[in-house]
Design a protein around this motif. Structure first.
Motif, PDB file in Angstrom:
ATOM      1  N   UNK A   1       0.818  -1.221   0.000  1.00  0.00           N
ATOM      2  CA  UNK A   1       0.000   0.000   0.000  1.00  0.00           C
ATOM      3  C   UNK A   1       0.851   1.270   0.000  1.00  0.00           C
ATOM      4  N   UNK A   2       2.148   1.142   0.261  1.00  0.00           N
ATOM      5  CA  UNK A   2       3.044   2.303   0.213  1.00  0.00           C
ATOM      6  C   UNK A   2       3.439   2.675  -1.213  1.00  0.00           C
ATOM      7  N   UNK A   3       3.157   1.792  -2.159  1.00  0.00           N
ATOM      8  CA  UNK A   3       3.539   2.020  -3.557  1.00  0.00           C
ATOM      9  C   UNK A   3       2.458   2.826  -4.264  1.00  0.00           C
ATOM     10  N   UNK A   4       2.865   3.899  -4.926  1.00  0.00           N
ATOM     11  CA  UNK A   4       1.960   4.704  -5.738  1.00  0.00           C
ATOM     12  C   UNK A   4       2.311   4.432  -7.201  1.00  0.00           C
ATOM     13  N   UNK A   5       1.477   3.650  -7.876  1.00  0.00           N
ATOM     14  CA  UNK A   5       1.751   3.230  -9.254  1.00  0.00           C
ATOM     15  C   UNK A   5       1.787   4.398 -10.235  1.00  0.00           C
ATOM     16  N   UNK A   6       1.231   5.531  -9.867  1.00  0.00           N
ATOM     17  CA  UNK A   6       1.229   6.702 -10.752  1.00  0.00           C
ATOM     18  C   UNK A   6       2.551   7.457 -10.724  1.00  0.00           C
TER      19      UNK A   6
END
Length: 82
Positions: A13-18
């Motif tokens: 959940x810490x990953x921002x794919x954008x």
């Protein structure tokens, strides 16, 4: 006494794919000293429970690895992975 490793959902959940540069984005959100390497979760790879391998997240590109080692990002309280 309530420190633990995050489960794979919490860690991912810490990953921002954008964001193309996840580590730099995390720094801009107030996280300090985040490495671009893998961070280990508490979630054990189900197909290989005898070896105790756990999933990890590569913070440089935001992918989940099965059996990765790496650094730890301890968290406190909240959900416990059982």
């Amino acid at each position: 006494t309530d420190w633990r490793l995050p489960n794979i959902n919490e860690l991912e959940s810490l990953v921002n794919a954008r964001e193309p540069y996840i580590v730099e984005w995390l720094h801009s959100q107030g996280f300090l000293n985040v490495s671009s390497g893998a961070y280990k979760s508490s979630t054990i790879v189900a197909s290989d429970p005898g070896f105790g391998r756990s999933y990890s997240v590569e913070m440089s590109i935001g992918i989940v690895n099965n059996g990765g080692g790496g650094e730890v990002w301890p968290v406190r309280a909240g959900q416990i992975d059982r």
